[in-house]
Design an enzyme around this catalytic site. Sequence first.
Site, PDB file in Angstrom:
ATOM      1  CB  ALA A   6      39.449  27.637  56.095  1.00  0.00           C
ATOM      2  CB  ILE A  63      32.900  27.885  64.902  1.00  0.00           C
ATOM      3  CG1 ILE A  63      33.758  29.040  64.394  1.00  0.00           C
ATOM      4  CG2 ILE A  63      31.515  27.933  64.271  1.00  0.00           C
ATOM      5  CD1 ILE A  63      34.321  28.807  63.015  1.00  0.00           C
ATOM      6  CB  SER A 118      40.822  35.550  57.514  1.00  0.00           C
ATOM      7  OG  SER A 118      40.753  35.311  56.124  1.00  0.00           O
ATOM      8  CG  HIS A 164      35.962  29.328  46.868  1.00  0.00           C
ATOM      9  ND1 HIS A 164      36.682  29.616  47.990  1.00  0.00           N
ATOM     10  CD2 HIS A 164      35.698  30.535  46.286  1.00  0.00           C
ATOM     11  CE1 HIS A 164      36.836  30.929  48.105  1.00  0.00           C
ATOM     12  NE2 HIS A 164      36.242  31.505  47.080  1.00  0.00           N
ATOM     13  CB  CYS A 181      35.942  11.782  30.479  1.00  0.00           C
ATOM     14  SG  CYS A 181      34.202  11.357  30.289  1.00  0.00           S
ATOM     15  NE  ARG A 209      43.382  31.367  50.522  1.00  0.00           N
ATOM     16  CZ  ARG A 209      42.208  30.815  50.247  1.00  0.00           C
ATOM     17  NH1 ARG A 209      41.596  30.102  51.143  1.00  0.00           N
ATOM     18  NH2 ARG A 209      41.644  31.001  49.064  1.00  0.00           N
ATOM     19  CB  CYS A 219      33.969  14.951  31.755  1.00  0.00           C
ATOM     20  SG  CYS A 219      34.639  15.071  30.078  1.00  0.00           S
ATOM     21  CB  ILE A 258      35.779  22.925  48.236  1.00  0.00           C
ATOM     22  CG1 ILE A 258      37.100  22.583  48.943  1.00  0.00           C
ATOM     23  CG2 ILE A 258      35.860  24.264  47.520  1.00  0.00           C
ATOM     24  CD1 ILE A 258      38.257  22.343  48.001  1.00  0.00           C
ATOM     25  CG  ASP A 259      34.546  21.075  53.964  1.00  0.00           C
ATOM     26  OD1 ASP A 259      33.314  21.219  54.011  1.00  0.00           O
ATOM     27  OD2 ASP A 259      35.337  21.757  54.645  1.00  0.00           O
TER      28      ASP A 259
HETATM   29 ZN    ZN Z   1      33.617  13.235  29.053  1.00  0.00          ZN
END
Ligand code: ZN
Length: 270
Positions: free
Chosen positions: A27, A239, A197, A122, A155, A39, A130, A106-107
């Site tokens: 993160a 960083i 971390s 992740h 969906c 978090r 879907c 996840i970005d």
């Molecule tokens: Zn579907």
Amino acid sequence: MNSEQNAIAKIGKYLSESKRAIAFTGAGISTESGVADFRSPGGIWSRYQPVLFRDFLTSEDARRQYWKMKKEGFHELKMAKPNDGHRALARLEVEGMLAAIITQNIDGLHQEAGSRCVLELHGTSRYCLCLECGARFSPDEIQERLEAGVEIPLCTHCGGLLKSATISFGQALPADVLTEAFDLSMSTDLVLALGSSLVVEPAASIPLQAKNNGAKLVIINHTETPLDRLADAVVHQSIGETLSRVIKNLGLEPQLEPAAGSGQPAVANN
Ligand code: ZN
């Protein structure tokens, strides 16, 4: 030379000597792009109870709660752009100095910066899936429906449940990605652990396994980590700033030409 300059010089030297370096990111690299660590205090999980995968599948209330949280997360991450840290890693890959990035994020900001070989432990918030027929939907489209008042988007092909393609609590990490990440940890000779971390398992054991297998370990993180004492170089600074100095010392420019298809905004979080 102070200890920080010394560490930066060492990191440059390790990168030049390495045959198969990898980065492991958490993160901390994305907070420098304004993405709140969910978090941490003020992060999305301090305001919402994370929805367990099992509850998502079985409870309409849980799904309502999930999408309420997503609606906020989509907006926050749409605003986020890659920073100097993401750009430096993309440059190192182009120069053949970085084999892969293993990320807990996840970005999608690594890909937006131009990195190609990214393993997402992740999952990703770059699309929704879907759970019945596997159709993919853009977060923009889902966000439009949420903002129009839909509480639980379904969906449009089969009526199945939609979910962000991120890994929820209680959902197994993708086995193929995890296997590949651990394989990389056994073949690498240099790990840059950035903004993690290094406590969330099993992910945190990737840099440890690499180190135990003889690789050099570099840690750049704002705060101390349990692996600092094993590391070959440690920097407790930004960083983006640190990597910019490293690649400048190597005579490289951070900025890449925009990659084709990188116009898609990063969205959502879990
Ligand atoms: Zn579907």
